[in-house]
Design a protein around this motif. Structure first.
Motif, PDB file in Angstrom:
ATOM      1  N   LEU A 132      19.651   1.872 -59.709  1.00 31.33           N
ATOM      2  CA  LEU A 132      20.333   3.067 -59.216  1.00 31.33           C
ATOM      3  C   LEU A 132      21.566   2.708 -58.399  1.00 31.33           C
ATOM      4  O   LEU A 132      21.618   1.664 -57.749  1.00 31.33           O
ATOM      5  CB  LEU A 132      19.372   3.901 -58.353  1.00 31.33           C
ATOM      6  N   SER A 133      22.529   3.609 -58.397  1.00 33.50           N
ATOM      7  CA  SER A 133      23.722   3.428 -57.575  1.00 33.50           C
ATOM      8  C   SER A 133      23.381   3.729 -56.119  1.00 33.50           C
ATOM      9  O   SER A 133      22.338   4.327 -55.813  1.00 33.50           O
ATOM     10  CB  SER A 133      24.834   4.370 -58.037  1.00 33.50           C
ATOM     11  N   ASP A 134      24.266   3.335 -55.221  1.00 29.88           N
ATOM     12  CA  ASP A 134      24.082   3.651 -53.803  1.00 29.88           C
ATOM     13  C   ASP A 134      23.920   5.154 -53.615  1.00 29.88           C
ATOM     14  O   ASP A 134      23.039   5.607 -52.883  1.00 29.88           O
ATOM     15  CB  ASP A 134      25.284   3.173 -52.981  1.00 29.88           C
ATOM     16  N   MET A 140      18.190  10.327 -53.134  1.00 26.07           N
ATOM     17  CA  MET A 140      16.730  10.269 -53.210  1.00 26.07           C
ATOM     18  C   MET A 140      16.119  10.275 -51.814  1.00 26.07           C
ATOM     19  O   MET A 140      15.208  11.047 -51.523  1.00 26.07           O
ATOM     20  CB  MET A 140      16.308   9.014 -53.964  1.00 26.07           C
ATOM     21  N   ILE A 141      16.619   9.421 -50.940  1.00 24.78           N
ATOM     22  CA  ILE A 141      16.041   9.303 -49.605  1.00 24.78           C
ATOM     23  C   ILE A 141      16.316  10.543 -48.769  1.00 24.78           C
ATOM     24  O   ILE A 141      15.423  11.059 -48.095  1.00 24.78           O
ATOM     25  CB  ILE A 141      16.543   8.016 -48.913  1.00 24.78           C
ATOM     26  N   THR A 142      17.535  11.039 -48.816  1.00 26.83           N
ATOM     27  CA  THR A 142      17.880  12.196 -47.981  1.00 26.83           C
ATOM     28  C   THR A 142      17.304  13.507 -48.513  1.00 26.83           C
ATOM     29  O   THR A 142      17.400  14.531 -47.848  1.00 26.83           O
ATOM     30  CB  THR A 142      19.407  12.325 -47.803  1.00 26.83           C
ATOM     31  N   SER A 143      16.667  13.484 -49.682  1.00 20.04           N
ATOM     32  CA  SER A 143      16.017  14.695 -50.190  1.00 20.04           C
ATOM     33  C   SER A 143      14.765  15.032 -49.383  1.00 20.04           C
ATOM     34  O   SER A 143      14.263  16.145 -49.445  1.00 20.04           O
ATOM     35  CB  SER A 143      15.658  14.546 -51.674  1.00 20.04           C
ATOM     36  N   VAL A 144      14.276  14.068 -48.612  1.00 15.72           N
ATOM     37  CA  VAL A 144      13.105  14.272 -47.767  1.00 15.72           C
ATOM     38  C   VAL A 144      13.587  14.727 -46.393  1.00 15.72           C
ATOM     39  O   VAL A 144      14.404  14.046 -45.759  1.00 15.72           O
ATOM     40  CB  VAL A 144      12.278  12.969 -47.642  1.00 15.72           C
ATOM     41  N   PHE A 155      18.457   1.542 -45.454  1.00 11.34           N
ATOM     42  CA  PHE A 155      17.593   1.162 -46.574  1.00 11.34           C
ATOM     43  C   PHE A 155      18.394   0.347 -47.591  1.00 11.34           C
ATOM     44  O   PHE A 155      17.935  -0.698 -48.062  1.00 11.34           O
ATOM     45  CB  PHE A 155      17.022   2.425 -47.228  1.00 11.34           C
ATOM     46  N   LEU A 156      19.586   0.820 -47.913  1.00 13.74           N
ATOM     47  CA  LEU A 156      20.422   0.099 -48.875  1.00 13.74           C
ATOM     48  C   LEU A 156      20.753  -1.314 -48.380  1.00 13.74           C
ATOM     49  O   LEU A 156      20.722  -2.274 -49.146  1.00 13.74           O
ATOM     50  CB  LEU A 156      21.714   0.870 -49.149  1.00 13.74           C
ATOM     51  N   ARG A 162      22.211  -4.389 -50.337  1.00 12.13           N
ATOM     52  CA  ARG A 162      23.531  -3.951 -50.778  1.00 12.13           C
ATOM     53  C   ARG A 162      24.548  -4.298 -49.683  1.00 12.13           C
ATOM     54  O   ARG A 162      24.752  -3.558 -48.748  1.00 12.13           O
ATOM     55  CB  ARG A 162      23.539  -2.445 -51.062  1.00 12.13           C
ATOM     56  N   GLU A 163      25.128  -5.447 -49.843  1.00  9.32           N
ATOM     57  CA  GLU A 163      26.066  -5.972 -48.844  1.00  9.32           C
ATOM     58  C   GLU A 163      27.276  -5.069 -48.658  1.00  9.32           C
ATOM     59  O   GLU A 163      27.881  -5.060 -47.588  1.00  9.32           O
ATOM     60  CB  GLU A 163      26.508  -7.384 -49.275  1.00  9.32           C
ATOM     61  N   ASN A 164      27.606  -4.265 -49.663  1.00 13.68           N
ATOM     62  CA  ASN A 164      28.777  -3.391 -49.554  1.00 13.68           C
ATOM     63  C   ASN A 164      28.602  -2.347 -48.448  1.00 13.68           C
ATOM     64  O   ASN A 164      29.582  -1.784 -47.966  1.00 13.68           O
ATOM     65  CB  ASN A 164      29.042  -2.691 -50.904  1.00 13.68           C
ATOM     66  N   ILE A 165      27.377  -2.080 -48.028  1.00 15.38           N
ATOM     67  CA  ILE A 165      27.126  -1.121 -46.960  1.00 15.38           C
ATOM     68  C   ILE A 165      27.639  -1.666 -45.645  1.00 15.38           C
ATOM     69  O   ILE A 165      28.104  -0.935 -44.787  1.00 15.38           O
ATOM     70  CB  ILE A 165      25.621  -0.765 -46.848  1.00 15.38           C
TER      71      ILE A 165
END
Length: 166
Positions: A132-134, A140-144, A155-156, A162-165
């Protein structure tokens, strides 16, 4: 250069971010003052958390709490789980009252139950998440309810590496 030492499995390792890492090069290119900060701080060590599920549960528990208090609640939750560790099967068998018994708020207990339900309904394995993309993972996570953009980005960075974060 990014150096990584595998500790166990393919994703549970500590990565060292150096001045040659793509993320650091990017930050320096955006703001030349960043190199001074890097020289003051030095290499950055990031441990990747292998278990996506328990990582999110620990994030929920830790929100707005000191690390010490969060650790106490996480230890209590581990003891409630029949496996002795936070996992979706164990948490799925707990009621809101069971979760509240460790000292967490009603909203945290509900968030844990909602995330566990979502986790059990969908395939949130590391293999699927890695495809999945970032943006898809953030959605997905923020849907909760109770999990926001910051939690998703942490989480990323710390689970999905995900080093780009950065």
């Amino acid at each position: 250069m990014t150096k990584g030492t595998v500790k166990s499995d393919n994703f549970d390792y500590t990565r060292i971010i150096t001045v040659d890492s793509e993320s650091i090069k990017h930050l320096i290119s955006v703001d030349g003052k960043f190199i001074r900060l890097y020289r003051l701080v030095g290499e950055i060590s990031c441990k990747t958390d292998y278990d996506p599920y328990s990582s999110v549960i620990e994030t929920i528990i830790g929100q707005m709490l000191s690390n010490r208090v969060a650790h106490i609640f996480v230890d209590r939750l581990n003891k409630l789980c029949f496996t002795g560790k936070i996992d979706p099967d164990s948490i799925g068998k707990l009621s809101e009252e069971n979760l509240r018994s460790i000292g967490i708020s009603q909203s945290k207990a509900r968030c844990i139950i909602e995330f566990t339900d979502e986790y059990n309904k969908n395939d949130y394995s590391r293999q699927k998440l890695s495809l999945l993309s970032d943006e898809e993972i953030i959605k997905m996570i923020t849907s909760v309810k109770g999990l926001g953009n910051w939690s998703a980005k942490m989480f990323l960075l710390f689970v999905m590496d995900r080093e780009n974060i950065l």
